[in-house]
Design an enzyme around this catalytic site. Structure first.
Site, PDB file in Angstrom:
ATOM      1  N   GLY A  30       1.033  -1.393   4.250  1.00  0.00           N
ATOM      2  CA  GLY A  30       1.678   0.100   3.876  1.00  0.00           C
ATOM      3  C   GLY A  30       1.790   0.586   4.730  1.00  0.00           C
ATOM      4  N   HIS A  31       1.513   0.759   6.319  1.00  0.00           N
ATOM      5  CA  HIS A  31       2.035   1.902   7.078  1.00  0.00           C
ATOM      6  C   HIS A  31       3.426   1.504   7.402  1.00  0.00           C
ATOM      7  CE1 HIS A  31       2.644   3.875  11.260  1.00  0.00           C
ATOM      8  NE2 HIS A  31       2.514   5.025   9.750  1.00  0.00           N
TER       9      HIS A  31
ATOM     10  N   ARG B 278      -7.056  12.627   1.408  1.00  0.00           N
ATOM     11  CA  ARG B 278      -5.660  13.448   1.495  1.00  0.00           C
ATOM     12  C   ARG B 278      -4.576  12.515   1.147  1.00  0.00           C
ATOM     13  NH1 ARG B 278      -8.196  10.015   7.038  1.00  0.00           N
ATOM     14  NH2 ARG B 278      -9.803  11.268   6.577  1.00  0.00           N
ATOM     15  N   HIS B 279      -4.690  11.887   0.624  1.00  0.00           N
ATOM     16  CA  HIS B 279      -3.459  11.302   0.040  1.00  0.00           C
ATOM     17  C   HIS B 279      -3.434  11.076  -1.523  1.00  0.00           C
ATOM     18  CE1 HIS B 279      -5.051   7.288   1.657  1.00  0.00           C
ATOM     19  NE2 HIS B 279      -4.882   7.601   2.813  1.00  0.00           N
TER      20      HIS B 279
ATOM     21  N   ARG C 256      -9.594   7.821  -1.616  1.00  0.00           N
ATOM     22  CA  ARG C 256     -10.026   8.443  -0.114  1.00  0.00           C
ATOM     23  C   ARG C 256     -11.340  10.235  -1.130  1.00  0.00           C
ATOM     24  NH1 ARG C 256      -8.760   6.254   5.650  1.00  0.00           N
ATOM     25  NH2 ARG C 256     -10.752   7.962   5.998  1.00  0.00           N
TER      26      ARG C 256
ATOM     27  N   GLU D  90     -10.749  -9.313   3.034  1.00  0.00           N
ATOM     28  CA  GLU D  90      -9.962  -9.054   3.694  1.00  0.00           C
ATOM     29  C   GLU D  90     -10.282  -8.581   4.815  1.00  0.00           C
ATOM     30  OE1 GLU D  90      -7.029  -6.066   1.738  1.00  0.00           O
ATOM     31  OE2 GLU D  90      -6.464  -5.498   3.322  1.00  0.00           O
TER      32      GLU D  90
ATOM     33  N   THR E  70      -7.207   6.735   9.681  1.00  0.00           N
ATOM     34  CA  THR E  70      -7.181   5.397   9.244  1.00  0.00           C
ATOM     35  C   THR E  70      -8.669   4.560   8.888  1.00  0.00           C
ATOM     36  OG1 THR E  70      -5.889   3.352   8.311  1.00  0.00           O
ATOM     37  CG2 THR E  70      -5.802   4.119  10.451  1.00  0.00           C
ATOM     38  N   THR E  71      -8.186   3.245   7.998  1.00  0.00           N
ATOM     39  CA  THR E  71      -9.504   2.542   8.642  1.00  0.00           C
ATOM     40  C   THR E  71      -9.905   1.858   9.898  1.00  0.00           C
ATOM     41  OG1 THR E  71      -9.414   2.641   6.295  1.00  0.00           O
ATOM     42  CG2 THR E  71     -11.677   1.270   6.347  1.00  0.00           C
TER      43      THR E  71
ATOM     44  N   GLU F  84      -8.518   0.896  -3.461  1.00  0.00           N
ATOM     45  CA  GLU F  84      -9.823   0.562  -2.264  1.00  0.00           C
ATOM     46  C   GLU F  84     -10.305   1.476  -2.401  1.00  0.00           C
ATOM     47  OE1 GLU F  84      -7.989   0.988   1.894  1.00  0.00           O
ATOM     48  OE2 GLU F  84      -6.586  -0.736   0.984  1.00  0.00           O
TER      49      GLU F  84
ATOM     50  N   HIS G 151      -3.807  -4.882   7.868  1.00  0.00           N
ATOM     51  CA  HIS G 151      -3.602  -3.675   8.324  1.00  0.00           C
ATOM     52  C   HIS G 151      -3.031  -3.708   9.901  1.00  0.00           C
ATOM     53  CE1 HIS G 151      -5.447  -0.050  10.462  1.00  0.00           C
ATOM     54  NE2 HIS G 151      -6.244   0.611   9.552  1.00  0.00           N
ATOM     55  N   GLY G 152      -2.021  -2.879  10.427  1.00  0.00           N
ATOM     56  CA  GLY G 152      -1.570  -2.354  10.853  1.00  0.00           C
ATOM     57  C   GLY G 152      -0.199  -3.492  10.922  1.00  0.00           C
TER      58      GLY G 152
ATOM     59  N   ASN H 126       0.854  -1.202   0.346  1.00  0.00           N
ATOM     60  CA  ASN H 126       0.125   0.361   0.439  1.00  0.00           C
ATOM     61  C   ASN H 126       0.754   1.171   0.371  1.00  0.00           C
ATOM     62  OD1 ASN H 126      -1.678   2.219   1.448  1.00  0.00           O
ATOM     63  ND2 ASN H 126      -3.136   0.642   1.683  1.00  0.00           N
TER      64      ASN H 126
ATOM     65  N   ASP I 251       0.263   4.036  -0.082  1.00  0.00           N
ATOM     66  CA  ASP I 251      -0.807   6.103   0.575  1.00  0.00           C
ATOM     67  C   ASP I 251       0.229   6.568   1.346  1.00  0.00           C
ATOM     68  OD1 ASP I 251      -3.003   4.889  -0.637  1.00  0.00           O
ATOM     69  OD2 ASP I 251      -3.707   4.267   0.854  1.00  0.00           O
ATOM     70  N   HIS I 252       0.547   6.313   1.940  1.00  0.00           N
ATOM     71  CA  HIS I 252       2.009   7.704   2.227  1.00  0.00           C
ATOM     72  C   HIS I 252       2.560   7.703   1.798  1.00  0.00           C
ATOM     73  CE1 HIS I 252      -1.237   6.810   5.941  1.00  0.00           C
ATOM     74  NE2 HIS I 252      -1.474   4.988   6.200  1.00  0.00           N
TER      75      HIS I 252
ATOM     76  N   HIS J  46      -5.703   3.939  -1.409  1.00  0.00           N
ATOM     77  CA  HIS J  46      -6.903   3.955  -1.131  1.00  0.00           C
ATOM     78  C   HIS J  46      -7.128   5.248  -1.706  1.00  0.00           C
ATOM     79  CE1 HIS J  46      -9.556   4.100   2.240  1.00  0.00           C
ATOM     80  NE2 HIS J  46     -10.008   4.219   1.318  1.00  0.00           N
TER      81      HIS J  46
HETATM   82  N1  PXP Z   1      -5.858  -3.060   3.975  1.00  0.00           N
HETATM   83  C1  PXP Z   1      -7.398  -2.079   3.871  1.00  0.00           C
HETATM   84  C2  PXP Z   1      -8.358  -2.855   3.512  1.00  0.00           C
HETATM   85  C3  PXP Z   1      -6.440  -1.158   4.337  1.00  0.00           C
HETATM   86  O1  PXP Z   1      -7.720   0.276   4.428  1.00  0.00           O
HETATM   87  C4  PXP Z   1      -5.499  -0.672   4.616  1.00  0.00           C
HETATM   88  C5  PXP Z   1      -4.753   0.428   5.266  1.00  0.00           C
HETATM   89  O2  PXP Z   1      -5.483   1.483   4.129  1.00  0.00           O
HETATM   90  C6  PXP Z   1      -4.111  -1.343   5.059  1.00  0.00           C
HETATM   91  C7  PXP Z   1      -4.805  -3.708   4.232  1.00  0.00           C
HETATM   92  C8  PXP Z   1      -3.175  -1.266   5.003  1.00  0.00           C
HETATM   93  O3  PXP Z   1      -3.332  -1.044   6.202  1.00  0.00           O
HETATM   94  P1  PXP Z   1      -1.235  -0.509   7.117  1.00  0.00           P
HETATM   95  O4  PXP Z   1      -1.246   0.323   6.083  1.00  0.00           O
HETATM   96  O5  PXP Z   1      -1.650  -0.344   8.326  1.00  0.00           O
HETATM   97  O6  PXP Z   1      -0.529  -1.104   6.254  1.00  0.00           O
END
Ligand code: PXP
Length: 252
Positions: A220-221, A53-54, A49, A155, A104-105, A74, A198-199, A11, A13-14, A47
């Protein structure tokens, strides 16, 4: 069951978050996406949004043009996003909940409560050839609803597991991990393809990567954060190695 290859979706996004902090065009998320591809990402996740924002609309145009690996787009379940997805027809669409005030989501989609609207929403996306995924909590009711509305993929939100780990609540972490494992098995038994994300970090990815039903992780993050210290390609390579090692241990 035969264990299939675990895909890594990176991901980006950041990268766009950092770019947008200054305005202008640097750092370019497309450049990050190409580096991620070369470093072994099986897909790129972005993503778009509602508040942009990103990731921007132009980023999505560019990704569709330059990527050799699939784009996982996304988006929230809004008419605007549906129109953008139908224009681009990305390989995959992942429907996520979206609130402007969240950083975040934060949670999964409430599929069970909005089953009819979501079924109508995803039908044209499926008809356009997109693989539709729904981002949900590891909850039986949500999985059953995702199955009923015709999603091909779910997911599972790994945030609660990762937060419990980061905050040292290890009993809770183990409960969350067991829930993710059981719900992966359940979703797979319904014929759904199972993804998770996520995370996730180097510390938390292994146990999830070892679930044989999980086919893809979206991260991603942590990867973008780690890239600040050691570069994007090495950050991705290490994630890939940990995932592959966990998978291999599971098979052995
Ligand atoms: N999967 C989905 C559906 C998400 O919305 C996100 C965050 O945008 C991620 C995965 C990735 O999460 P992270 O950036 O915390 O790794």
């Amino acid at each position: 069951m035969a264990t299939e290859k675990l895909r890594l979706g990176v991901n980006i996004d950041h990268v766009a978050t950092v770019r947008n902090a200054r305005g202008g065009a640097y750092p370019d998320p497309l450049r990050a996406a190409k580096i991620a591809e070369e470093a072994g990402a099986d897909g790129i996740t972005a993503h778009l949004r509602e508040d942009r924002r990103h990731i921007s609309d132009a980023d999505i145009d560019g990704l569709m043009e330059v990527l050799s690996v699939p784009l996982n787009f996304e988006m929230a379940a809004t008419p605007e996003m549906q129109a953008i997805a139908l224009r681009h027809k990305p390989h995959a669409v992942c429907i996520v909940p979206e609130r402007r005030e969240e950083r975040t989501t934060e949670g999964g989609l409430e599929v069970a409560r909005e089953e009819n609207q979501l079924a109508h929403f995803i039908a044209p996306l499926r008809d356009a050839g997109c693989r539709v995924s729904i981002f949900i909590a590891a909850d039986r009711r949500q999985i059953e609803a995702a199955h009923r509305i015709g999603a091909q993929v779910i997911e599972l939100h790994t945030g609660a597991y990762c937060d419990a780990h980061a905050e040292g609540r290890l009993d809770e972490r183990d409960v969350e991990l067991a829930r993710l494992r059981d719900m992966s098995t359940f979703a797979h038994s319904l014929g759904l393809e199972v993804h998770a994300g996520h995370g996730l970090t180097y510390d938390t990815v292994g146990p999830v990567a070892a679930f044989p039903e999980v086919r893809e992780l979206n991260i991603g993050h942590f990867i973008i954060g780690e890239a600040i210290f050691r570069g994007l390609a090495p950050a991705i390579t290490e994630m890939r190695q940990i995932m592959d090692a966990a998978r291999a241990d599971q098979v052995a």
